[in-house]
Scaffold this motif. Structure first.
Motif: not given
Lengths: 336, 316
Positions: A66, A69, A71, A99-100, A102-103, A108, A126-127, A129-130, A133-134, A181
């Motif tokens: 963790r 990242m 976390l 946050s940019r 991460r993901g 993870m 949920q996927i 959304e990611t 975002r990126h 995800l």
């Protein structure tokens, strides 16, 4: 101490340094007590490489993962050392920059997808959304990509499963969705926290094979945390055995499995069922892991070690090279 | 859909039980029902006539069924005091109380939800202690006392807001304009104090519980913004907070007798208070029954909204 970490870095590295961790320490501080969860961990990871961190619960392996990242609960965690992932100084990033990363660069997979997925949104949402975002794409495009991902992780009737809620999927499918995800933005580093522990044995091997093939295909660097020796042997290129917040033995997977050098690694392998052992009695390691409220000044394994000697209590054992790209933290090795 | 029907069926026995209790109330009270309807100087013959007229001569279950049958058609009898049908007294009162309760619930929810989220995100720090303190004070203050204090400050001393009534002098019907709304401000604040306290504490506890869940870590691991994480957390906390809000709304519908009386807000609470002092049994019976049925209906609506918000409930 810094010279010994340099040994570790060179001992375990091969090729490019996608992940570079130097003297990582993590403490959990509360009013009454301080837990020394990670006490000086260093390693490097190249693209396309899988590092398995093997240890029992409380050894600090999940905390180490963790920390890669950042976390961990901010207020009560003190992180020391440096963590570089794909050129980013993870411990120094601003919250926005973090946050940019991460993901997108580093992702993870969690141990229990049932609790790690938001129960009131569909897995498809949920996927997507990611991705939105990126990757700066529309929701429609993100949904199309999610469908591709579902097919990539071999979820049957993918189209229908997009609109399923986490509780409507089986454990294996949930973990596949979790993997989809994690892979949604093509990360270069994948962190896996015991991703097969909560699954049935038959599903476990399917998920491991899937992860292995996706890792090869995408050329990701993977850090895989597990307490299961068999799983570690199946997935990892190199191993790090963790005890009381330190790596106590590291090296390529096959030599370690064949000839462990640290007494703890020996004990760990001897206490596991593997081939041609019928009729033999499994050996358990005596005692229990140390209390991490006090940072040990000597070898943490000494109280449980069958080969303990006075010299073990003199100080924290340095890293002793034990072969090509191998080391173990045990002062008794040189004497044998 | 099947869940909807099943939940609807559960409400039927509850509603019937409620009406039985309301009907029995007149026999549980200190007043003999016949004495309440008869004039003080009634002769024995007159008493016997009234006994038959009001059906007091029949067995209790029969009386109940007759009452229930009439009530289902909106006939709750005649007020002993005004001699007007109970329903004509009751309907405007319900509408007045409904307006006040809805405004107060909206006010309480907006304030409490924000306070609760802020308290949870500042767990253990000054802001959390301050808002938790506000919540405890809100729950502990008797609202009729708060009403009097509010009147003393804003009506008497500062002369900013009216102290009583539902509108400017000469206005007979409610209107959603400034002149009428000024009359609603003080009573709405007074009855929203307890809901603010309860909803703040529920929100805080629920958000804190959500923040400790693994999926929040996983949301951060995806790299989505803090605001989006908050949306996820709130959406998970919403069913519980909504249930608490719904129950508070039910309490406001039935429980603002003293506040309505202090402010002369002619709602069900005011009506009940009058009916109690005048021993107007039909009004009491009808008002309590209707309010209790509202409570059952609100619980039903809350349950159904929860189902809509949380897909996991649909299965059970």
């Amino acid at each position: 101490m810094s010279s010994s970490f340099a040994v570790a870095t060179s001992a375990i590295s091969t090729g490019d340094r996608l992940v570079e961790v130097n003297d990582l320490t993590v403490r959990f501080v509360s009013k009454d007590t301080t837990i020394h969860a990670v006490n000086g961990v260093s390693f490097t990871l190249a693209a396309g490489e899988v590092l398995g961190i093997l240890g029992e619960s409380g050894s600090g392996k999940t905390v180490t993962l963790r920390a890669l990242m950042r976390l961990l609960p901010e207020g009560r965690t003190q992180i020391g050392g440096t963590v570089r992932v794909a050129g980013h100084d993870v411990l120094g990033l601003s919250p926005g920059a973090l946050s940019r990363v991460r993901g997108s660069t580093i992702a993870m997979i969690f141990q229990e997808p049932m609790t790690a997925l938001d129960p009131v949104y569909t897995v498809g949402y949920q996927i997507a959304e990611t991705v939105v975002r990126h990757e700066n794409v529309s929701w429609a495009e993100a949904r199309r990509r999610t469908l591709d991902l579902f097919e990539k992780v071999q979820i049957p009737s993918a189209q229908r499963r997009l609109d399923a809620y986490p509780h409507e999927l089986s454990g294996g499918l949930r973990q596949r969705a979790m993997i989809a995800l994690a892979l949604s933005c093509r990360p270069s580093v994948l962190l896996a926290d015991e991703p097969t522990t909560a699954l049935d044995a038959t599903v476990q091997i399917q998920i491991l094979l899937l992860l292995r093939s996706l890792q090869k295909e995408l050329g990701m660097g993977v850090v895989f945390v597990t307490h299961d020796v068999g799983v570690a042997g199946e997935i990892a290129d190199k191993l790090a055995i963790m005890y009381a917040g330190r790596f106590i033995e590291t090296g390529p997977v096959t030599p370690i499995m064949r000839a462990p050098r640290h007494p703890y690694t020996e004990g760990l392998l001897a206490s596991t069922v593997h081939g041609a052992m019928r009729g033999q009695r499994l050996k358990a390691i005596q005692g229990s892991p140390p209390n991490l409220e006090i940072l040990p000044a000597a070898c943490s394994f000494a109280p449980r070690c069958p080969r303990v000697a006075d010299i073990c209590l003199a100080g924290v054992p340095p890293e002793v090279p034990t072969g090509p790209d191998r080391m173990a933290r045990c002062v008794r090795i040189t004497q044998n | 859909m099947t869940y909807f029907l099943r939940r609807l069926l559960y409400a039927v026995p509850i509603a019937l039980g409620v009406t039985i209790i309301c009907f029995s109330l007149i026999y549980l009270g200190p007043v003999e029902p016949l004495d309440a309807v008869a004039p003080d100087d009634a002769s024995p013959e007159e008493l016997a006539r009234l006994k038959v007229e009001y059906g007091f001569d029949k067995p209790l279950p029969v009386q109940y069924l007759i009452w229930l049958g009439r009530a289902a058609g909106g006939d709750f009898g005649v007020s002993l005091f005004t001699r007007r049908p109970v329903i004509e007294e009751l309907l405007p009162a319900i509408s007045n109380t409904m307006m006040l309760a809805m405004s107060a619930t909206g006010l309480a929810f907006s304030i409490a939800f924000a306070l609760g989220i802020l308290a949870a995100y500042n767990n253990g720090r000054i802001l959390d202690r301050l808002f938790t303190g506000v919540a405890v004070v809100g729950v502990s203050i008797p609202n009729y006392w708060l009403s009097i204090v509010l009147i003393m400050i804003f009506a008497v001393e500062l002369n900013m807001l009216p102290a009583m009534g539902m509108g400017p002098t000469g206005s007979r019907d409610w209107a959603w304009d400034v002149a009428h709304l000024r009359h609603m401000i003080l009573p709405a604040i007074a009855i929203s104090a307890i809901p603010v306290g309860i909803i703040t504490r529920t929100t805080r506890a629920c958000i804190l519980e959500m923040l400790s869940q693994e999926f929040v870590s996983a949301l951060h691991a995806k790299g989505i913004s803090r605001a989006r994480v908050l949306v996820h957390v709130v959406r998970n906390a919403a069913p519980t907070v909504l249930a608490a809000t719904g129950i508070q709304f039910g309490h406001l519908l039935g429980g603002s007798i003293l506040v309505e009386t202090v402010f002369s807000w002619t709602g069900t609470g005011y009506l009940l208070n009058e009916a109690i002092f005048k021993r107007d049994l039909p009004i009491l019976q009808a008002t309590i029954a209707v309010l209790a049925l509202f409570f059952v209906a609100i619980n039903l609506v809350v349950d159904l909204v929860q189902t809509w918000l949380d897909p996991r409930i649909r299965r059970t």
